[in-house]
Motif scaffolding. Sequence first.
Motif, PDB file in Angstrom:
ATOM      1  N   MET A 180     -13.480  -6.342  -1.558  1.00 20.76           N
ATOM      2  CA  MET A 180     -13.815  -4.954  -1.901  1.00 20.76           C
ATOM      3  C   MET A 180     -13.481  -4.023  -0.739  1.00 20.76           C
ATOM      4  N   GLU A 181     -13.570  -4.525   0.497  1.00 16.31           N
ATOM      5  CA  GLU A 181     -13.152  -3.729   1.660  1.00 16.31           C
ATOM      6  C   GLU A 181     -11.623  -3.648   1.741  1.00 16.31           C
ATOM      7  N   LEU A 182     -10.960  -4.780   1.510  1.00 17.43           N
ATOM      8  CA  LEU A 182      -9.489  -4.816   1.610  1.00 17.43           C
ATOM      9  C   LEU A 182      -8.828  -3.957   0.531  1.00 17.43           C
ATOM     10  N   GLY A 183      -9.497  -3.819  -0.626  1.00 16.72           N
ATOM     11  CA  GLY A 183      -8.952  -3.016  -1.716  1.00 16.72           C
ATOM     12  C   GLY A 183      -8.980  -1.525  -1.445  1.00 16.72           C
ATOM     13  N   TYR A 184      -9.655  -1.138  -0.352  1.00 19.07           N
ATOM     14  CA  TYR A 184      -9.845   0.285  -0.054  1.00 19.07           C
ATOM     15  C   TYR A 184      -8.574   0.942   0.483  1.00 19.07           C
ATOM     16  N   THR A 185      -7.599   0.106   0.879  1.00 17.13           N
ATOM     17  CA  THR A 185      -6.364   0.658   1.444  1.00 17.13           C
ATOM     18  C   THR A 185      -5.164   0.116   0.667  1.00 17.13           C
ATOM     19  N   SER A 186      -3.967   0.298   1.208  1.00 19.64           N
ATOM     20  CA  SER A 186      -2.747  -0.206   0.561  1.00 19.64           C
ATOM     21  C   SER A 186      -2.932  -1.670   0.188  1.00 19.64           C
ATOM     22  N   LEU A 187      -2.700  -1.995  -1.071  1.00 22.19           N
ATOM     23  CA  LEU A 187      -2.950  -3.364  -1.530  1.00 22.19           C
ATOM     24  C   LEU A 187      -1.996  -4.364  -0.898  1.00 22.19           C
ATOM     25  N   SER A 188      -0.927  -3.867  -0.275  1.00 20.84           N
ATOM     26  CA  SER A 188      -0.003  -4.774   0.415  1.00 20.84           C
ATOM     27  C   SER A 188      -0.651  -5.418   1.633  1.00 20.84           C
ATOM     28  N   LEU A 189      -1.673  -4.798   2.211  1.00 21.40           N
ATOM     29  CA  LEU A 189      -2.376  -5.429   3.342  1.00 21.40           C
ATOM     30  C   LEU A 189      -2.951  -6.771   2.898  1.00 21.40           C
ATOM     31  N   ARG A 190      -3.704  -6.762   1.815  1.00 19.11           N
ATOM     32  CA  ARG A 190      -4.327  -7.977   1.306  1.00 19.11           C
ATOM     33  C   ARG A 190      -3.271  -8.973   0.847  1.00 19.11           C
ATOM     34  N   SER A 191      -2.180  -8.448   0.301  1.00 15.69           N
ATOM     35  CA  SER A 191      -1.120  -9.320  -0.211  1.00 15.69           C
ATOM     36  C   SER A 191      -0.494 -10.148   0.907  1.00 15.69           C
ATOM     37  N   MET A 192      -0.488  -9.596   2.110  1.00 18.65           N
ATOM     38  CA  MET A 192       0.121 -10.255   3.261  1.00 18.65           C
ATOM     39  C   MET A 192      -0.499 -11.635   3.511  1.00 18.65           C
ATOM     40  N   PHE A 193      -1.817 -11.733   3.353  1.00 17.58           N
ATOM     41  CA  PHE A 193      -2.486 -13.018   3.591  1.00 17.58           C
ATOM     42  C   PHE A 193      -3.218 -13.537   2.351  1.00 17.58           C
ATOM     43  N   GLY A 194      -3.018 -12.851   1.217  1.00 18.12           N
ATOM     44  CA  GLY A 194      -3.748 -13.206  -0.004  1.00 18.12           C
ATOM     45  C   GLY A 194      -3.409 -14.581  -0.537  1.00 18.12           C
ATOM     46  N   THR A 195      -2.110 -14.950  -0.506  1.00 19.63           N
ATOM     47  CA  THR A 195      -1.729 -16.251  -1.065  1.00 19.63           C
ATOM     48  C   THR A 195      -2.185 -17.390  -0.151  1.00 19.63           C
ATOM     49  N   ASN A 196      -2.235 -17.151   1.171  1.00 22.26           N
ATOM     50  CA  ASN A 196      -2.735 -18.189   2.085  1.00 22.26           C
ATOM     51  C   ASN A 196      -4.179 -18.559   1.759  1.00 22.26           C
ATOM     52  N   ASN A 197      -4.997 -17.540   1.518  1.00 26.77           N
ATOM     53  CA  ASN A 197      -6.418 -17.762   1.237  1.00 26.77           C
ATOM     54  C   ASN A 197      -6.670 -18.125  -0.219  1.00 26.77           C
ATOM     55  N   GLY A 198      -5.800 -17.613  -1.090  1.00 30.26           N
ATOM     56  CA  GLY A 198      -6.079 -17.674  -2.522  1.00 30.26           C
ATOM     57  C   GLY A 198      -5.286 -18.728  -3.243  1.00 30.26           C
TER      58      GLY A 198
END
Length: 387
Positions: free
Chosen positions: A76-94
């Motif tokens: 919910m914090e990561l969604g507050y900005t450009s979604l590409s930020l979360r995408s950078m490490f999203g697949t590693n965690n997800g």
Amino acid sequence: MTTSQVGDDDFQDILAQTRSFVRSAVVPREQEIMDADAIPDDIREAAKAMGLFGYAIPQEWGGLGLDLTQDVELAMELGYTSLSLRSMFGTNNGIAGQVLVAFGTDEQKETWLERIASGEVVASFALTEPGAGSDPAGLRTKATRTGDGWIINGEKRFITNAPLADLFVVFARTRPADADGTGIAVFLVPADADGVQVGAKDRKMGQEGAWTADVHFTDVCVPDSALVGGSEDVGYRAAMTSLARGRVHIAALSVGAAQRALDESVAYAATATQGGSAIGDFQLVQAMIADQQTGVMAGRALVRDAARAWVSGEDRRIAPSVAKLFCTEMVGKVADLAVQIHGGTGYMRDVPVERIYRDVRLLRLYEGTSEIQRLIIGRGLVKRAQR
């Protein structure tokens, strides 16, 4: 029941650091990210140093070890900005990392997980194909057994982080579905393996800085040790489990983006004037803000409930689809209202709500479309009643 590996006090520190990082280091540079279609290197290195490439990887493998109830608070914090930020490490965690965490052999975990958690290795989840998206049963990529390994042939589409990937988690059919199982296996394929070819970076509507591309596998040879879990029939279950968990995470990301769109709307309504009055004084504008706030609060409560049900094992199928369906549809409506509240200004390329409007459109499509979520929910409830 799975218990969290991180105590509440420690987690509150992680959450506070993440919030501060997002709002002070990333939000002021959203325009730069959008214009360059890339995450700046210093932001990437800061995310690595904070442990964000491995926040959902267990601590024994060098991650922070957050469970899903904590994961969603971070999302919910990561969604507050450009979604590409979360995408950078999203697949590693997800979806990629969780396949290894839940289904990998000890040897596979030892080889890859610590490097995934540190960000040394970027892992990509290679499931989607031109003819198989939300339903993996239509997979055409084939893995054929050879003397001491496998040969993989096929094409994957829209693969997140493919241009940057060091490791592809590749789903392939080893045989037609039969009474013994789906015949879908999952393999660990290094990006530099002979026969792996990553296509040109996709040009997308939004989410600048989050890179996706097609990936072609032509006679790619991998050893037996690349077969996840050492079983030909792990693939379908691994895909479904990772996607279901990922759906709760995407729902949380949607809530974060909706909160940002709401905050931008309220700030604009309080200061922009029309005919000498702040537009926020007009009741129809207040009604739009009320609808936004209602959506955000309902989404947040639903995400937390779905995450609790996942961690307890109470519901790992219907609740994730409910959360993903509601929250991704909700953020689309909230973003649309944000543009409406901003009027013509909201249609301008340099205004945050314009980017949010484009960014969030993808959330209703990936990790299972809204239509697929409705099928999972409806079919699941009917089957439950029939039992």
